[in-house]
Design a protein around this motif. Structure first.
Motif, PDB file in Angstrom:
ATOM      1  N   ASP A  25     -11.769  49.578  39.832  1.00 47.88           N
ATOM      2  CA  ASP A  25     -13.522  49.713  39.967  1.00 47.88           C
ATOM      3  C   ASP A  25     -14.208  50.400  38.528  1.00 47.88           C
ATOM      4  OD1 ASP A  25     -13.371  49.005  42.653  1.00 47.88           O
ATOM      5  OD2 ASP A  25     -12.521  50.689  43.381  1.00 47.88           O
ATOM      6  N   ARG A  26     -13.491  51.170  38.082  1.00 46.90           N
ATOM      7  CA  ARG A  26     -14.052  51.851  36.816  1.00 46.90           C
ATOM      8  C   ARG A  26     -13.028  52.215  35.866  1.00 46.90           C
ATOM      9  NH1 ARG A  26     -13.539  54.842  41.282  1.00 46.90           N
ATOM     10  NH2 ARG A  26     -15.644  54.071  42.282  1.00 46.90           N
ATOM     11  N   GLU A 164     -22.870  52.659  28.962  1.00 50.01           N
ATOM     12  CA  GLU A 164     -24.255  53.117  29.422  1.00 50.01           C
ATOM     13  C   GLU A 164     -25.325  53.203  28.327  1.00 50.01           C
ATOM     14  OE1 GLU A 164     -23.886  56.325  32.430  1.00 50.01           O
ATOM     15  OE2 GLU A 164     -25.603  57.352  31.192  1.00 50.01           O
ATOM     16  N   GLU A 188     -22.044  43.598  36.013  1.00 53.96           N
ATOM     17  CA  GLU A 188     -22.485  44.168  37.287  1.00 53.96           C
ATOM     18  C   GLU A 188     -21.378  45.102  37.964  1.00 53.96           C
ATOM     19  OE1 GLU A 188     -23.721  41.079  40.310  1.00 53.96           O
ATOM     20  OE2 GLU A 188     -22.307  42.348  41.972  1.00 53.96           O
ATOM     21  N   LYS A 189     -20.254  44.959  37.832  1.00 51.17           N
ATOM     22  CA  LYS A 189     -19.027  45.806  38.200  1.00 51.17           C
ATOM     23  C   LYS A 189     -19.590  47.242  37.157  1.00 51.17           C
ATOM     24  CE  LYS A 189     -14.768  44.914  39.225  1.00 51.17           C
ATOM     25  NZ  LYS A 189     -14.428  46.007  40.295  1.00 51.17           N
ATOM     26  N   GLY A 191     -22.124  48.404  36.046  1.00 53.98           N
ATOM     27  CA  GLY A 191     -23.505  48.757  36.177  1.00 53.98           C
ATOM     28  C   GLY A 191     -24.290  48.751  34.960  1.00 53.98           C
ATOM     29  N   LEU A 192     -24.175  47.653  34.246  1.00 55.25           N
ATOM     30  CA  LEU A 192     -25.108  47.588  33.095  1.00 55.25           C
ATOM     31  C   LEU A 192     -26.046  46.549  33.124  1.00 55.25           C
ATOM     32  CD1 LEU A 192     -22.470  47.611  29.957  1.00 55.25           C
ATOM     33  CD2 LEU A 192     -23.539  49.488  30.764  1.00 55.25           C
ATOM     34  N   PRO A 193     -27.315  46.982  32.939  1.00 55.37           N
ATOM     35  CA  PRO A 193     -28.476  46.224  33.272  1.00 55.37           C
ATOM     36  C   PRO A 193     -28.407  44.903  32.269  1.00 55.37           C
ATOM     37  CG  PRO A 193     -29.131  48.199  32.132  1.00 55.37           C
ATOM     38  CD  PRO A 193     -27.509  48.379  32.188  1.00 55.37           C
TER      39      PRO A 193
END
Ligand SMILES: [Zn+2]
Length: 477
Positions: A25-26, A164, A188-189, A191-193
């Motif tokens: 996940d991360r 980030e 998406e995984k 969390g980057l726009p």
């Protein structure tokens, strides 16, 4: 009711994929998404590949008629594959073999493990091969693949410095090409726009860059040049924009030194790239790492070995070659429910190095990156060359524009001739002088005599996806 062999082998294969999906996940550290995998010893990598191989061969036998026929024809059974060395028993699978299968079993062929039931239950997306010849080969991937692909691509993007604070502008039409979609789900995984850039022309995209200030743009190398020139014509320097990273794919970028320098200087930005194919997806094959900087030459591209087995083979005999020797890429894909292929001939020329990289990763690197598929080889009166060799000559020459095309024709006497049509940049010296210099440059680099034709800027068409640079109009036979 007893479970079918098709189902039980699928279950085992999916459990094996899960077992080795560390750090799902991360990222575990700032340097590496999964140090357990990214910096595993060569022995550990080989052990992972071998265990996956033992699970995938029964799965392929029970779920892909194409593979079952091949096992039977070769007199092999799935248990003949105990480790990666056993892959040599399996002759490479090429595109022609898949095309023939798709023609006999329309419209999907039988070379994937996707069934109608699976597609109905957890179908995700269908991608299409981008090759220009033959019937289209399609690949239906499931949501299991979506997740496996997002994880692998996130590892690659993490290595490429995506973090980030970045905003990624996706300059893609979002067609049935796996690259952009695979990246989109990984972002998406992470969390980057993102800013989706489908359905916009170049001017609209240039305005998005000026107004919303993305830090990373995704496009082909040709498009990066085109967009940079357009910004200049609008009175803006690409180097002065917010863009710091150019994420390029679809055509060779880092491998073509003169193109690379042109793009880097135009944008004052770092180039990173993905390498891969639709057949072994939806995850990346190759990716840039932190050791790949603007100063690194030749470029080097990692291949993710816990999810795939990569080899280079002799172009004629298709025998595997040791590290350091140049050959064609072959991939066994061990990260997919729908398209786990054994020894698929991807067919790009590459030279591998298995020494630990300065970034700390142990996975194999292609030194010099990837300069094009063997299919693209031009044979002119017995002299063989790649379009990228012509590209090197065109882009190395000051005064040439960014667009060019290679036209092959047959003259009145039946002789095949090559003409390189190239635009001049706005500040070019006389066209005749440029024409002579380009002819000389190509003759010295490719050892072939060609005619050059210099055109006004804006004459040749701009392409968003892969540029079709070779126009073969020779009389056959
Ligand atoms: Zn590295």
């Amino acid at each position: 009711m007893a479970q079918s062999r098709a189902d039980s082998t699928r279950e085992t294969w999916l459990a094996t994929l899960d077992k080795f999906r560390h750090d799902p996940d991360r990222p575990a550290t700032a340097d590496m998404w999964s140090p357990r995998l990214d910096a595993a010893s060569r022995d550990e990598l080989n052990a992972i590949q071998s265990e996956k191989l033992r699970a995938v061969t029964p799965f392929l036998y029970e779920n892909s008629p194409f593979y079952r026929r091949r096992f039977d024809r070769l007199g092999l059974v799935p248990s003949d594959f105990r480790g990666t060395d056993d892959l040599q028993k399996w002759p490479v699978v090429d595109k022609a073999e898949m095309i023939a299968d798709a023609a006999e079993n329309p419209p999907y062929g039988t070379y994937t493990t996707t069934t109608e039931e699976m597609w109905a239950k957890r179908g995700w997306m269908m991608f299409s091969s981008s090759g220009s010849t033959g019937a289209p080969r399609v690949f239906r991937y499931t949501h299991v693949d979506r997740e496996a692909g997002a994880w692998a691509n996130a590892r690659a993007l993490h290595a490429m410095g995506f973090q980030e604070g970045e905003t990624v502008f996706m300059m893609t039409g979002y067609g049935p090409h796996v690259w952009a979609w695979g990246v989109q789900y990984a972002l998406e995984k992470m969390g980057l726009p993102t800013i989706p850039g489908g359905g916009m022309d170049a001017k609209a995209r240039a305005n998005v860059i000026l107004r919303f200030k993305p830090t990373i743009v995704l496009c082909t190398p040709s498009y990066a040049l085109h967009l940079g020139r357009l910004l200049q014509s609008m009175g803006h320097e690409p180097a002065a924009t917010s863009v710091r990273t150019l994420f390029l794919a679809g055509e060779p970028a880092l491998a073509v030194e003169s193109t690379r320098r042109r793009i880097e200087n135009l944008w004052d930005a770092r180039i990173v790239e993905f390498y891969g194919c639709t057949e072994a997806s939806p995850h990346v094959g190759g990716y840039s790492c932190p050791a790949q900087t603007r100063e690194t030459s030749p470029a080097a591209t990692h291949l993710m070995e816990d999810i795939q087995v990569w080899e280079v083979v002799d172009p004629d005999s298709h025998r595997s070659l040791p590290p350091g020797q140049r050959g064609l890429t072959v991939c066994s894909n061990l990260n997919s429910e729908s398209s786990p292929q054994l020894r698929f001939l991807v067919g790009d020329y590459a030279t591998f190095n298995t020494e630990r990289c300065a970034c700390g990763r142990t996975h194999v690197r292609a030194i010099g990156s990837f300069a094009g598929r063997a299919d693209d080889l031009i044979n002119l009166r017995g002299i063989k060359m790649f379009p990228v060799q012509i590209e090197e000559a065109v882009r190395a020459l000051p005064g040439t524009g960014d667009e060019f095309e290679i036209v092959l024709t047959t003259d009145g006497g039946g002789l095949d001739i090559m003409t390189v049509r190239c635009e001049h940049s706005d500040h070019a010296s006389s066209g005749r002088e440029l024409q002579r210099r380009l002819e000389d440059e190509i003759r010295s680099r490719c050892e072939v005599r060609v005619a050059a034709e210099i055109l006004a800027p804006g004459t040749l068409p701009k392409t968003e996806f892969k540029a079709q640079r070779v126009k073969d109009r020779r009389q056959k036979g």
